[in-house]
Every structure is written in structure tokens, then in C-alpha cells.
Design a protein around this motif. Structure first.
Motif: not given
Length: 110
Positions: A40-67
Motif C-alpha cells: 500500500d505504499t504510495p508511489l508519489f508524495g510521502s511514499g516512494l516520492k516518485l516524480d513525473s519523470v519516474d511516472a514515465t519510467e513506470v509506464i515503460v515498466l508496464l510495457d516492457e514487463t507486462f506488455g
């Protein structure tokens, strides 16, 4: 839902969560282990503290890992936490399975 189906669903979710956490750690150079990241760790804010560049990496992760290709119409709330991301992946995988069973064998997909 039968107990066997429930166990399979739980196992599928565990695998997806582990792949997501591992992918986040590797792609974003997080200094945490898979066990240190709560589902339940939030990706942004107080959780993993991701930013908009990291969000793009998450989208690439979804594509490359899960298609999974994220579409403009997809509700962005899937990026709230590790758990919501896992739910999004499982839902998309379910859509793909339904699409494949709805298309007759030998029919061309457009």
C-alpha cells in the motif's frame, strides 16, 4: 469463486506485486528491497516520492514487463500505490485474455 481459483488469484497478485516492486527498484534506483516496500505504499508524495519523470519510467515498466500499453483514456488513479498498480496490471491482463477469447481463431486483429 472456488478455493482453487482464489488461490490462483492470490498467487497471480503476489507475482505481479513482486515484479512491480523489483522493476521499480531496478528502474528508479531505489535504495530499498522488495520486502521493504509495502503493497500500500504510495508511489508519489510521502511514499516512494516518485516524480513525473519516474511516472514515465513506470509506464515503460508496464510495457516492457507486462506488455501493457497505457492509453490516454486510462484513469490515472492506477498510479496511487503499488497495490493500485498491481490491480491495473491484473485488470489489463484480464482484458487481453477476454479479447483473445472473443476473437475467433485465425481471425485477423486490426
Amino acid at each position: 469463486m472456488s478455493s482453487i481459483a482464489l488461490i490462483e488469484t492470490i498467487e497471480q497478485r503476489k507475482v505481479v506485486l513482486e515484479k512491480i516492486k523489483t522493476g521499480l527498484i531496478e528502474r528508479l534506483n531505489l535504495y530499498q528491497s522488495v520486502k521493504q516496500i509495502d503493497d500500500d505504499t504510495p508511489l508519489f508524495g510521502s511514499g516512494l516520492k516518485l516524480d513525473s519523470v519516474d511516472a514515465t519510467e513506470v509506464i515503460v515498466l508496464l510495457d516492457e514487463t507486462f506488455g501493457i500499453r497505457v492509453k490516454e483514456g486510462d484513469d490515472p488513479s492506477y498510479m496511487r500505490s503499488v497495490n493500485t498498480l498491481a490491480s491495473f496490471v491484473i485488470a489489463k491482463q484480464g482484458e487481453e485474455t477476454n479479447d483473445e477469447t472473443a476473437t475467433p481463431a485465425g481471425a485477423d486483429k486490426e
